[in-house]
Design a protein around this motif. Structure first.
Motif, PDB file in Angstrom:
ATOM      1  N   HIS A 213      60.130  34.081  37.599  1.00 47.29           N
ATOM      2  CA  HIS A 213      60.204  34.153  36.137  1.00 47.29           C
ATOM      3  C   HIS A 213      60.667  32.837  35.514  1.00 47.29           C
ATOM      4  O   HIS A 213      60.402  32.582  34.337  1.00 47.29           O
ATOM      5  N   THR A 214      61.371  32.011  36.268  1.00 51.23           N
ATOM      6  CA  THR A 214      61.942  30.783  35.696  1.00 51.23           C
ATOM      7  C   THR A 214      61.471  29.508  36.406  1.00 51.23           C
ATOM      8  O   THR A 214      61.952  28.423  36.107  1.00 51.23           O
ATOM      9  N   LYS A 215      60.527  29.664  37.321  1.00 54.13           N
ATOM     10  CA  LYS A 215      60.063  28.504  38.089  1.00 54.13           C
ATOM     11  C   LYS A 215      59.518  27.400  37.178  1.00 54.13           C
ATOM     12  O   LYS A 215      59.717  26.212  37.426  1.00 54.13           O
ATOM     13  N   SER A 216      58.836  27.788  36.104  1.00 52.93           N
ATOM     14  CA  SER A 216      58.198  26.803  35.229  1.00 52.93           C
ATOM     15  C   SER A 216      59.200  26.009  34.397  1.00 52.93           C
ATOM     16  O   SER A 216      58.884  24.927  33.900  1.00 52.93           O
ATOM     17  N   ILE A 217      60.407  26.543  34.216  1.00 51.47           N
ATOM     18  CA  ILE A 217      61.412  25.833  33.403  1.00 51.47           C
ATOM     19  C   ILE A 217      62.551  25.279  34.252  1.00 51.47           C
ATOM     20  O   ILE A 217      63.505  24.707  33.719  1.00 51.47           O
ATOM     21  N   TYR A 218      62.443  25.449  35.556  1.00 49.17           N
ATOM     22  CA  TYR A 218      63.553  25.050  36.438  1.00 49.17           C
ATOM     23  C   TYR A 218      63.835  23.553  36.386  1.00 49.17           C
ATOM     24  O   TYR A 218      64.979  23.139  36.187  1.00 49.17           O
ATOM     25  N   GLU A 219      62.812  22.728  36.569  1.00 56.92           N
ATOM     26  CA  GLU A 219      63.021  21.280  36.665  1.00 56.92           C
ATOM     27  C   GLU A 219      63.654  20.706  35.411  1.00 56.92           C
ATOM     28  O   GLU A 219      64.612  19.930  35.473  1.00 56.92           O
ATOM     29  N   GLN A 220      63.132  21.082  34.257  1.00 56.62           N
ATOM     30  CA  GLN A 220      63.673  20.548  33.003  1.00 56.62           C
ATOM     31  C   GLN A 220      65.083  21.068  32.740  1.00 56.62           C
ATOM     32  O   GLN A 220      65.942  20.332  32.245  1.00 56.62           O
ATOM     33  N   SER A 221      65.321  22.327  33.093  1.00 56.83           N
ATOM     34  CA  SER A 221      66.670  22.889  32.929  1.00 56.83           C
ATOM     35  C   SER A 221      67.652  22.153  33.830  1.00 56.83           C
ATOM     36  O   SER A 221      68.770  21.809  33.415  1.00 56.83           O
ATOM     37  N   LYS A 222      67.235  21.878  35.061  1.00 54.53           N
ATOM     38  CA  LYS A 222      68.100  21.157  36.003  1.00 54.53           C
ATOM     39  C   LYS A 222      68.349  19.729  35.527  1.00 54.53           C
ATOM     40  O   LYS A 222      69.487  19.228  35.619  1.00 54.53           O
ATOM     41  N   ASN A 223      67.323  19.078  34.990  1.00 52.37           N
ATOM     42  CA  ASN A 223      67.487  17.712  34.490  1.00 52.37           C
ATOM     43  C   ASN A 223      68.510  17.655  33.365  1.00 52.37           C
ATOM     44  O   ASN A 223      69.372  16.769  33.324  1.00 52.37           O
ATOM     45  N   PHE A 224      68.404  18.614  32.439  1.00 59.45           N
ATOM     46  CA  PHE A 224      69.387  18.623  31.355  1.00 59.45           C
ATOM     47  C   PHE A 224      70.781  18.921  31.894  1.00 59.45           C
ATOM     48  O   PHE A 224      71.772  18.330  31.441  1.00 59.45           O
ATOM     49  N   ALA A 225      70.869  19.830  32.854  1.00 55.46           N
ATOM     50  CA  ALA A 225      72.171  20.176  33.439  1.00 55.46           C
ATOM     51  C   ALA A 225      72.831  18.948  34.063  1.00 55.46           C
ATOM     52  O   ALA A 225      74.054  18.770  33.959  1.00 55.46           O
ATOM     53  N   LYS A 226      72.044  18.094  34.688  1.00 52.67           N
ATOM     54  CA  LYS A 226      72.593  16.871  35.286  1.00 52.67           C
ATOM     55  C   LYS A 226      73.106  15.919  34.208  1.00 52.67           C
ATOM     56  O   LYS A 226      74.160  15.300  34.357  1.00 52.67           O
ATOM     57  N   HIS A 227      72.351  15.792  33.118  1.00 58.02           N
ATOM     58  CA  HIS A 227      72.817  14.975  31.993  1.00 58.02           C
ATOM     59  C   HIS A 227      74.127  15.543  31.438  1.00 58.02           C
ATOM     60  O   HIS A 227      75.050  14.783  31.111  1.00 58.02           O
ATOM     61  N   LEU A 228      74.187  16.857  31.342  1.00 58.28           N
ATOM     62  CA  LEU A 228      75.377  17.509  30.802  1.00 58.28           C
ATOM     63  C   LEU A 228      76.571  17.301  31.725  1.00 58.28           C
ATOM     64  O   LEU A 228      77.692  17.014  31.265  1.00 58.28           O
ATOM     65  N   GLU A 229      76.340  17.421  33.011  1.00 58.35           N
ATOM     66  CA  GLU A 229      77.412  17.204  33.989  1.00 58.35           C
ATOM     67  C   GLU A 229      77.971  15.783  33.880  1.00 58.35           C
ATOM     68  O   GLU A 229      79.193  15.583  33.822  1.00 58.35           O
ATOM     69  N   CYS A 230      77.085  14.801  33.835  1.00 56.95           N
ATOM     70  CA  CYS A 230      77.508  13.403  33.728  1.00 56.95           C
ATOM     71  C   CYS A 230      78.269  13.146  32.434  1.00 56.95           C
ATOM     72  O   CYS A 230      79.282  12.439  32.422  1.00 56.95           O
ATOM     73  N   SER A 231      77.775  13.718  31.349  1.00 56.88           N
ATOM     74  CA  SER A 231      78.390  13.503  30.044  1.00 56.88           C
ATOM     75  C   SER A 231      79.785  14.121  29.974  1.00 56.88           C
ATOM     76  O   SER A 231      80.726  13.521  29.437  1.00 56.88           O
ATOM     77  N   LEU A 232      79.940  15.313  30.520  1.00 54.01           N
ATOM     78  CA  LEU A 232      81.253  15.970  30.540  1.00 54.01           C
ATOM     79  C   LEU A 232      82.244  15.186  31.392  1.00 54.01           C
ATOM     80  O   LEU A 232      83.388  14.964  30.992  1.00 54.01           O
ATOM     81  N   GLU A 233      81.786  14.758  32.561  1.00 58.07           N
ATOM     82  CA  GLU A 233      82.665  14.001  33.456  1.00 58.07           C
ATOM     83  C   GLU A 233      83.044  12.654  32.847  1.00 58.07           C
ATOM     84  O   GLU A 233      84.167  12.180  33.037  1.00 58.07           O
ATOM     85  N   ALA A 234      82.122  12.035  32.111  1.00 62.65           N
ATOM     86  CA  ALA A 234      82.416  10.770  31.436  1.00 62.65           C
ATOM     87  C   ALA A 234      83.483  10.955  30.358  1.00 62.65           C
ATOM     88  O   ALA A 234      84.169   9.999  29.980  1.00 62.65           O
ATOM     89  N   SER A 235      83.629  12.189  29.883  1.00 64.21           N
ATOM     90  CA  SER A 235      84.656  12.504  28.883  1.00 64.21           C
ATOM     91  C   SER A 235      85.922  13.068  29.526  1.00 64.21           C
ATOM     92  O   SER A 235      86.757  13.675  28.855  1.00 64.21           O
ATOM     93  N   SER A 236      86.021  12.902  30.845  1.00 65.74           N
ATOM     94  CA  SER A 236      87.189  13.363  31.617  1.00 65.74           C
ATOM     95  C   SER A 236      87.350  14.875  31.578  1.00 65.74           C
ATOM     96  O   SER A 236      88.476  15.405  31.572  1.00 65.74           O
ATOM     97  N   ILE A 237      86.219  15.577  31.530  1.00 64.68           N
ATOM     98  CA  ILE A 237      86.224  17.040  31.596  1.00 64.68           C
ATOM     99  C   ILE A 237      85.738  17.455  32.980  1.00 64.68           C
ATOM    100  O   ILE A 237      84.645  17.070  33.413  1.00 64.68           O
ATOM    101  N   LYS A 238      86.543  18.210  33.676  1.00 60.41           N
ATOM    102  CA  LYS A 238      86.219  18.645  35.042  1.00 60.41           C
ATOM    103  C   LYS A 238      84.998  19.564  35.039  1.00 60.41           C
ATOM    104  O   LYS A 238      84.910  20.506  34.249  1.00 60.41           O
ATOM    105  N   VAL A 239      84.046  19.276  35.928  1.00 58.56           N
ATOM    106  CA  VAL A 239      82.872  20.134  36.104  1.00 58.56           C
ATOM    107  C   VAL A 239      82.887  20.665  37.529  1.00 58.56           C
ATOM    108  O   VAL A 239      82.876  19.884  38.492  1.00 58.56           O
ATOM    109  N   ASN A 240      82.921  21.962  37.683  1.00 59.69           N
ATOM    110  CA  ASN A 240      82.990  22.563  39.014  1.00 59.69           C
ATOM    111  C   ASN A 240      81.684  22.398  39.783  1.00 59.69           C
ATOM    112  O   ASN A 240      81.679  21.930  40.913  1.00 59.69           O
ATOM    113  N   SER A 241      80.575  22.767  39.156  1.00 60.75           N
ATOM    114  CA  SER A 241      79.277  22.679  39.821  1.00 60.75           C
ATOM    115  C   SER A 241      78.159  23.100  38.878  1.00 60.75           C
ATOM    116  O   SER A 241      78.399  23.603  37.769  1.00 60.75           O
ATOM    117  N   ILE A 242      76.931  22.875  39.348  1.00 64.24           N
ATOM    118  CA  ILE A 242      75.738  23.401  38.685  1.00 64.24           C
ATOM    119  C   ILE A 242      75.219  24.525  39.573  1.00 64.24           C
ATOM    120  O   ILE A 242      74.912  24.308  40.750  1.00 64.24           O
TER     121      ILE A 242
END
Length: 331
Positions: A213-242
């Motif tokens: 059901h989500t295979k078609s949106i997986y790659e783009q969702s994961k790409n944004f999640a990586k940007h979000l992870e980097c951005s949060l960590e750059a702001s000194s906010i702990k990120v547990n995982s994706i």
């Protein structure tokens, strides 16, 4: 005597003519009023009136595509009911924000995915703070409204699934709102909770690659999640995982890239208080905005590269046709 009868006849005629004229005018006036009422009461005939009766802020009801505005769930639903044509946001990056949960849970089951037998409650009310005792749905909404204003100031088109707590909008319905808006990214804002009160930090959830059901949106969702992870960590906010999830109704019904940001643990005393802090919410949402801008830029470059490759392919095809024509030319 004859003159007297003649005057009486003329006077009587004038009275009759005046009466007939008054009656005719009244009939015409009543006819016009009746026709006008019938016209206004038929929204199918009077669509332009229905679609323009709102204030300038309500873009969906104006049926206007002149600028980027914010659409709430009520505005989006009203637009569909009134038959307003969809606004064309093809040239504007659209972000859908879903403030998780709501004031009162709705335990009526809904399908977890299209054609699925498995069902889940439509929507829950979320967790609450161990110290502040504040309900999660309030924190989610506060952060989401802050994010909306930040994105709007940056020129993004912003869709919200809700702008108040006293609503009843299921997770399936929230996904469909984003789908109908053809959002470039959907971010669902939540807070976390755990039996272990020492747990802290943000967590990012994304649709699973293995889920049909989500295979078609997986790659783009994961790409944004990586940007979000980097951005949060750059702001000194702990990120547990994706984390990939297959059991999220809002993921399984989505046709656009989507992530859930669990901003922190309300089961942790310190983080519970932080999540109610306007300054900490601002810090979190600034990181989200930075991630969205990075994701938008990446997508823009990808689209331009794809267009460039298509143009190059077209040039090669045209050259090939020209060469073939030259070779086929007789002596």
């Amino acid at each position: 005597m004859k003159n007297t009868l003649f005057c009486i006849a003329i006077f009587t005629s004038i009275i009759i003519i005046n009466s007939l004229s008054t009656l005719a005018i009244n009939n015409i006036s009543n006819s016009i009023q009746s026709s006008s009422i019938e016209y206004v009461s038929n929204p199918a005939q009077n669509l332009s009136t229905e679609c323009s009766a709102s204030s300038p802020k309500n873009l969906s009801l104006e049926c206007s595509d002149s600028s980027a505005k914010n659409l709430s769930i009520e505005e989006f639903s009203n637009s569909a009911q009134r038959g307003c044509p969809p606004t064309d946001y093809s040239e504007i990056f659209t972000v859908c924000i879903d403030p998780g949960h709501q004031k009162v849970a709705d335990s009526i089951p809904e399908p977890i995915a299209p054609n699925a037998l498995c069902q889940k409650p439509r929507v829950s009310s979320g967790t609450s703070g161990i110290i502040t005792k504040r309900p999660e749905h309030e924190i989610n909404l506060e952060a989401s409204l802050l994010l909306k204003d930040m994105l709007f100031d940056q020129g993004f088109n912003v869709i919200l699934t809700r702008e108040e707590s006293d609503v009843n909008i299921s997770n399936l319905e929230r996904a469909l709102i984003s789908n109908q808006a053809n959002s470039d990214i959907t971010i669902r804002i939540h807070c976390d909770s755990h039996n272990d009160p020492s747990k802290t930090g943000a967590t990012i959830l994304i649709p699973a690659e293995a889920n049909l059901h989500t295979k078609s949106i997986y790659e783009q969702s994961k790409n944004f999640a990586k940007h979000l992870e980097c951005s949060l960590e750059a702001s000194s906010i702990k990120v547990n995982s994706i984390i990939e999830r297959t059991d999220m109704t809002g993921f399984n019904w989505s046709s656009v890239p989507v992530v859930i940001l669990e901003m922190g643990f309300m089961s942790n005393a310190q983080e519970d208080q932080l999540l109610s802090s306007p300054s900490y919410q601002k810090k979190l949402m600034e990181a989200v905005v930075a991630a969205i801008k990075a994701y938008q830029e990446e997508n823009s470059k990808s689209k331009n590269k794809s267009k460039s490759n298509n143009d190059f392919k077209t040039d090669l095809e045209e050259n090939s046709k020209s060469n073939n024509n030259f070779k086929a030319d007789p002596e």
